[in-house]
Motif scaffolding. Structure first.
Motif, PDB file in Angstrom:
ATOM      1  N   LEU A   1      18.212  12.769  -2.994  1.00 59.17           N
ATOM      2  CA  LEU A   1      18.972  13.240  -4.148  1.00 59.17           C
ATOM      3  C   LEU A   1      20.426  12.874  -3.924  1.00 59.17           C
ATOM      4  CD1 LEU A   1      17.446  16.836  -4.410  1.00 59.17           C
ATOM      5  CD2 LEU A   1      16.754  14.801  -5.695  1.00 59.17           C
ATOM      6  N   VAL A   2      21.088  12.414  -4.992  1.00 58.66           N
ATOM      7  CA  VAL A   2      22.483  11.987  -4.880  1.00 58.66           C
ATOM      8  C   VAL A   2      23.298  12.659  -5.973  1.00 58.66           C
ATOM      9  CG1 VAL A   2      24.069  10.034  -4.919  1.00 58.66           C
ATOM     10  CG2 VAL A   2      21.780   9.753  -3.924  1.00 58.66           C
ATOM     11  N   ASP A   3      24.344  13.347  -5.568  1.00 52.16           N
ATOM     12  CA  ASP A   3      25.231  13.992  -6.535  1.00 52.16           C
ATOM     13  C   ASP A   3      26.436  14.528  -5.761  1.00 52.16           C
ATOM     14  OD1 ASP A   3      24.646  15.257  -9.607  1.00 52.16           O
ATOM     15  OD2 ASP A   3      26.294  16.142  -8.489  1.00 52.16           O
ATOM     16  N   PRO A   4      27.625  14.485  -6.353  1.00 54.50           N
ATOM     17  CA  PRO A   4      28.761  15.098  -5.660  1.00 54.50           C
ATOM     18  C   PRO A   4      28.553  16.581  -5.404  1.00 54.50           C
ATOM     19  CG  PRO A   4      29.532  13.680  -7.432  1.00 54.50           C
ATOM     20  CD  PRO A   4      28.040  13.786  -7.577  1.00 54.50           C
ATOM     21  N   ARG A   5      27.784  17.226  -6.301  1.00 56.38           N
ATOM     22  CA  ARG A   5      27.473  18.648  -6.120  1.00 56.38           C
ATOM     23  C   ARG A   5      26.022  18.778  -5.687  1.00 56.38           C
ATOM     24  NH1 ARG A   5      27.612  21.398 -11.301  1.00 56.38           N
ATOM     25  NH2 ARG A   5      27.071  19.368 -12.174  1.00 56.38           N
ATOM     26  N   PRO A   6      25.758  19.421  -4.564  1.00 53.40           N
ATOM     27  CA  PRO A   6      24.361  19.628  -4.170  1.00 53.40           C
ATOM     28  C   PRO A   6      23.697  20.618  -5.097  1.00 53.40           C
ATOM     29  CG  PRO A   6      25.822  20.868  -2.738  1.00 53.40           C
ATOM     30  CD  PRO A   6      26.704  20.029  -3.618  1.00 53.40           C
ATOM     31  N   GLN A   7      22.371  20.706  -5.036  1.00 51.41           N
ATOM     32  CA  GLN A   7      21.690  21.734  -5.798  1.00 51.41           C
ATOM     33  C   GLN A   7      22.071  23.102  -5.249  1.00 51.41           C
ATOM     34  OE1 GLN A   7      17.554  20.589  -5.866  1.00 51.41           O
ATOM     35  NE2 GLN A   7      17.887  19.316  -7.660  1.00 51.41           N
ATOM     36  N   VAL A   8      21.811  24.123  -6.018  1.00 45.92           N
ATOM     37  CA  VAL A   8      22.394  25.440  -5.772  1.00 45.92           C
ATOM     38  C   VAL A   8      22.178  25.945  -4.361  1.00 45.92           C
ATOM     39  CG1 VAL A   8      22.336  27.851  -6.479  1.00 45.92           C
ATOM     40  CG2 VAL A   8      22.215  26.039  -8.195  1.00 45.92           C
TER      41      VAL A   8
ATOM     42  N   PRO B   1      15.706   3.742  -0.843  1.00 47.88           N
ATOM     43  CA  PRO B   1      14.912   3.742  -2.077  1.00 47.88           C
ATOM     44  C   PRO B   1      14.429   2.354  -2.483  1.00 47.88           C
ATOM     45  CG  PRO B   1      17.231   3.810  -2.615  1.00 47.88           C
ATOM     46  CD  PRO B   1      17.150   3.841  -1.106  1.00 47.88           C
ATOM     47  N   ASP B   2      13.294   2.347  -3.147  1.00 46.07           N
ATOM     48  CA  ASP B   2      12.835   1.153  -3.863  1.00 46.07           C
ATOM     49  C   ASP B   2      13.348   1.172  -5.296  1.00 46.07           C
ATOM     50  OD1 ASP B   2      11.057   0.151  -1.723  1.00 46.07           O
ATOM     51  OD2 ASP B   2       9.951   2.001  -2.139  1.00 46.07           O
ATOM     52  N   VAL B   3      13.529   2.399  -5.818  1.00 53.36           N
ATOM     53  CA  VAL B   3      13.977   2.609  -7.197  1.00 53.36           C
ATOM     54  C   VAL B   3      14.999   3.730  -7.190  1.00 53.36           C
ATOM     55  CG1 VAL B   3      13.294   3.321  -9.527  1.00 53.36           C
ATOM     56  CG2 VAL B   3      11.734   1.918  -8.145  1.00 53.36           C
ATOM     57  N   VAL B   4      16.063   3.569  -7.981  1.00 52.38           N
ATOM     58  CA  VAL B   4      16.973   4.689  -8.219  1.00 52.38           C
ATOM     59  C   VAL B   4      16.971   5.018  -9.701  1.00 52.38           C
ATOM     60  CG1 VAL B   4      18.473   4.260  -6.244  1.00 52.38           C
ATOM     61  CG2 VAL B   4      19.027   3.218  -8.451  1.00 52.38           C
ATOM     62  N   VAL B   5      17.002   6.301  -9.992  1.00 48.23           N
ATOM     63  CA  VAL B   5      17.168   6.797 -11.358  1.00 48.23           C
ATOM     64  C   VAL B   5      18.607   7.243 -11.492  1.00 48.23           C
ATOM     65  CG1 VAL B   5      16.433   8.488 -13.062  1.00 48.23           C
ATOM     66  CG2 VAL B   5      14.766   7.548 -11.436  1.00 48.23           C
ATOM     67  N   LEU B   6      19.349   6.659 -12.432  1.00 47.59           N
ATOM     68  CA  LEU B   6      20.767   6.961 -12.596  1.00 47.59           C
ATOM     69  C   LEU B   6      20.955   7.829 -13.836  1.00 47.59           C
ATOM     70  CD1 LEU B   6      22.315   3.449 -11.844  1.00 47.59           C
ATOM     71  CD2 LEU B   6      22.054   5.389 -10.281  1.00 47.59           C
ATOM     72  N   SER B   7      21.267   9.090 -13.629  1.00 42.28           N
ATOM     73  CA  SER B   7      21.543  10.030 -14.718  1.00 42.28           C
ATOM     74  C   SER B   7      22.961  10.544 -14.529  1.00 42.28           C
ATOM     75  CB  SER B   7      20.523  11.178 -14.693  1.00 42.28           C
ATOM     76  OG  SER B   7      20.702  12.043 -15.793  1.00 42.28           O
ATOM     77  N   THR B   8      23.908   9.675 -14.812  1.00 41.15           N
ATOM     78  CA  THR B   8      25.314   9.909 -14.486  1.00 41.15           C
ATOM     79  C   THR B   8      26.179   9.635 -15.715  1.00 41.15           C
ATOM     80  OG1 THR B   8      25.571   7.620 -13.729  1.00 41.15           O
ATOM     81  CG2 THR B   8      24.921   9.263 -12.078  1.00 41.15           C
ATOM     82  N   PRO B   9      27.465  10.016 -15.692  1.00 42.05           N
ATOM     83  CA  PRO B   9      28.333   9.771 -16.849  1.00 42.05           C
ATOM     84  C   PRO B   9      28.364   8.300 -17.265  1.00 42.05           C
ATOM     85  CG  PRO B   9      29.383  11.295 -15.337  1.00 42.05           C
ATOM     86  CD  PRO B   9      28.145  10.790 -14.648  1.00 42.05           C
ATOM     87  N   ILE B  10      28.592   8.079 -18.543  1.00 39.20           N
ATOM     88  CA  ILE B  10      28.491   6.742 -19.132  1.00 39.20           C
ATOM     89  C   ILE B  10      29.356   5.716 -18.397  1.00 39.20           C
ATOM     90  CG2 ILE B  10      28.878   5.407 -21.249  1.00 39.20           C
ATOM     91  CD1 ILE B  10      28.435   8.119 -22.774  1.00 39.20           C
TER      92      ILE B  10
ATOM     93  N   GLY C   1       0.789  -1.219   0.000  1.00 40.43           N
ATOM     94  CA  GLY C   1       0.000   0.000   0.000  1.00 40.43           C
ATOM     95  C   GLY C   1       0.818   1.264   0.000  1.00 40.43           C
ATOM     96  N   ALA C   2       2.132   1.165   0.271  1.00 40.89           N
ATOM     97  CA  ALA C   2       2.986   2.352   0.291  1.00 40.89           C
ATOM     98  C   ALA C   2       3.417   2.698  -1.121  1.00 40.89           C
ATOM     99  CB  ALA C   2       4.202   2.104   1.170  1.00 40.89           C
ATOM    100  N   VAL C   3       3.582   3.983  -1.377  1.00 43.74           N
ATOM    101  CA  VAL C   3       4.081   4.382  -2.694  1.00 43.74           C
ATOM    102  C   VAL C   3       5.580   4.118  -2.735  1.00 43.74           C
ATOM    103  CG1 VAL C   3       2.289   6.111  -3.039  1.00 43.74           C
ATOM    104  CG2 VAL C   3       4.452   6.778  -1.979  1.00 43.74           C
ATOM    105  N   PRO C   4       6.138   3.796  -3.904  1.00 41.72           N
ATOM    106  CA  PRO C   4       7.570   3.503  -3.983  1.00 41.72           C
ATOM    107  C   PRO C   4       8.411   4.745  -3.718  1.00 41.72           C
ATOM    108  CG  PRO C   4       6.578   3.526  -6.166  1.00 41.72           C
ATOM    109  CD  PRO C   4       5.456   3.591  -5.188  1.00 41.72           C
ATOM    110  N   ALA C   5       9.497   4.547  -2.996  1.00 38.07           N
ATOM    111  CA  ALA C   5      10.447   5.619  -2.716  1.00 38.07           C
ATOM    112  C   ALA C   5      11.485   5.644  -3.835  1.00 38.07           C
ATOM    113  CB  ALA C   5      11.125   5.381  -1.363  1.00 38.07           C
ATOM    114  N   ILE C   6      11.716   6.825  -4.396  1.00 39.30           N
ATOM    115  CA  ILE C   6      12.612   6.958  -5.542  1.00 39.30           C
ATOM    116  C   ILE C   6      13.710   7.954  -5.220  1.00 39.30           C
ATOM    117  CG2 ILE C   6      12.790   7.588  -7.980  1.00 39.30           C
ATOM    118  CD1 ILE C   6       9.841   6.868  -8.283  1.00 39.30           C
ATOM    119  N   ALA C   7      14.948   7.569  -5.515  1.00 43.84           N
ATOM    120  CA  ALA C   7      16.091   8.471  -5.395  1.00 43.84           C
ATOM    121  C   ALA C   7      16.626   8.772  -6.786  1.00 43.84           C
ATOM    122  CB  ALA C   7      17.190   7.838  -4.542  1.00 43.84           C
ATOM    123  N   VAL C   8      17.025  10.003  -7.021  1.00 42.73           N
ATOM    124  CA  VAL C   8      17.632  10.392  -8.286  1.00 42.73           C
ATOM    125  C   VAL C   8      19.118  10.598  -8.060  1.00 42.73           C
ATOM    126  CG1 VAL C   8      17.680  12.074 -10.168  1.00 42.73           C
ATOM    127  CG2 VAL C   8      15.498  11.474  -9.076  1.00 42.73           C
ATOM    128  N   VAL C   9      19.921   9.893  -8.849  1.00 39.95           N
ATOM    129  CA  VAL C   9      21.377   9.968  -8.750  1.00 39.95           C
ATOM    130  C   VAL C   9      21.894  10.701  -9.985  1.00 39.95           C
ATOM    131  CG1 VAL C   9      23.505   8.652  -8.506  1.00 39.95           C
ATOM    132  CG2 VAL C   9      21.371   7.754  -7.535  1.00 39.95           C
TER     133      VAL C   9
END
Length: 406
Positions: A41-48, A91-100, A6-14
């Protein structure tokens, strides 16, 4: 790490900068509709506007505020997130938008931690890495969706039905045309931009494998080639007008296992950007798919029809499969093997040849400066229609022989 019933999936963006910001926005949209929760949120640089990271006595990073002003936990690495003690950031799901070159280690780490993955394209930096990633998906039983967005387009079903119904007669070939523009700022966006290798690792960031990779993957999908064994031969003809290691103007010929010939003419050095197209050529007509807009044009001697469809975002599709509302992923990692055969041919080919400056004009200034190769749009069209490379067709700026890569 499955969500409670019944819980919604937790998603992290990398990887939250550049294209990653679009993923953050999409997860936020799902969150507003009660379909998901942005947990980190995951990134070596935080958002602004996020505070600088700090660590507690045990080394855990403190939470940083997201640029939206919401209190979203931020971590500098995926390892930091997965080892965090707080249950609400798991997370239940991670989105990976990182260098190849990071795709294989990050996706493998996530799946081995019990997390499903949406991985930006291209899948990996080499065919061997792709095989390794497929093995991890099979070993762990986790979902690994690859971000070829067009695979979620309902236009692909329309094209498949038109071909099956014989609307254009017998298919004689498949083509792809991509005539885009990329300026100096694009090639300066990251240390790996326009590189074939960086710090001893394959990067393979060129026109075929990154910006117009969708054209290649979609055309192969339309041709019925998804797995590595569906490709019999690949010939690449790589060139560049920019001062980069990789290719910005290239042609590719693929022969599929069933003998279908495919020609891809791709450039980032056009006079103007036009919609990328996949062509299905038949004995009684042709189909043109503008995959960026989910627009299909079917041309026969007696009709000229245009249809526009919708698409299912690949993250939504992954969540539907997780929830049992869909049977299989739209772009399972296994279904990118054919594309990876092309990427491997690019990776192992000789370095792209520099185009003679006599055939290049430059437009714009500063970061907006970009090259235009003579008649490049017409040559890209010719590649798609004839399944022959620039060199084979006699493009005056394409010099030298082309050897097949198998």
């Amino acid at each position: 790490m499955s969500a409670a019933p019944g819980a919604v999936p937790a998603i992290a963006v990398v990887g939250i900068h550049g294209h990653g910001a679009k993923h953050v926005a999409h997860v936020r949209d799902l969150e507003e509709r009660g379909l998901a929760r942005l947990c980190a949120l995951v990134d070596p640089r935080p958002q602004v506007d996020a505070p600088a990271p700090a660590t507690g006595g045990a080394g855990e990073p403190r939470h940083g505020a997201a640029a939206t002003g919401d209190d979203v936990p931020w971590y500098p690495t995926l390892g930091d997130l997965l080892s965090a003690p707080e249950a609400d950031v798991r997370p239940d799901v991670v989105v990976l938008s990182t260098p190849i070159h990071t795709h294989l280690p990050l996706a493998s780490t996530a799946m081995r931690a019990g997390v499903d993955v949406l991985l930006e394209k291209p899948t990996t930096a080499s065919l061997a890495e792709h095989a390794e990633l497929v093995a991890v998906a099979q070993e762990t039983g986790r979902l690994c969706q690859v971000g070829f967005q067009t695979f979620g387009s309902h236009a692909l079903d329309v094209v498949a039905r038109a071909v099956a119904d014989g609307e254009i007669g017998e298919v004689t070939g498949i083509g792809a045309v991509g005539t885009w523009v990329r300026d100096a700022a694009y090639w300066a966006r990251a240390p790996w931009a326009g590189r074939r290798r960086l710090d001893g690792r394959d990067v393979v960031d060129g026109v075929v494998t990154n910006p117009l990779a969708h054209a290649v993957a979609t055309a192969l999908r339309v041709a019925g080639a998804t797995r590595s064994q569906d490709v019999a031969e690949v010939v690449v003809d790589l060139h560049h007008a920019n001062d980069i290691e990789a290719d910005d103007t290239s042609s590719v010929r693929v022969v599929t296992a069933d003998g279908t010939r495919c020609g891809f003419g791709l450039t980032l050095c056009a006079p103007e950007r036009t919609p990328a197209r996949v062509l299905v050529l038949g004995t009684r007509g042709r189909i043109e798919l503008e995959y960026e807009h989910d627009r299909i044009r079917i041309v026969t001697p007696t009709s000229d029809l245009v249809k526009t469809t919708t698409r299912t975002p690949l993250l939504d599709d992954l969540l539907a499969v997780r929830a049992g509302r869909a049977r299989r992923l739209a772009c399972d990692v296994r279904d990118t093997g054919a594309f990876m055969r092309v990427m491997e041919a690019v990776r192992t080919a000789p370095a792209p040849r520099a185009i003679d400056p006599d055939h290049v004009s430059w437009e714009g200034e500063g970061d907006a400066r970009h090259p235009v190769v003579d008649d490049v749009a017409a040559w890209c069209e010719a590649v798609a229609l004839n399944a022959r490379t620039f060199t084979e067709l006699g493009a005056p700026w394409a010099v030298g022989a082309v050897a097949p890569a198998r």
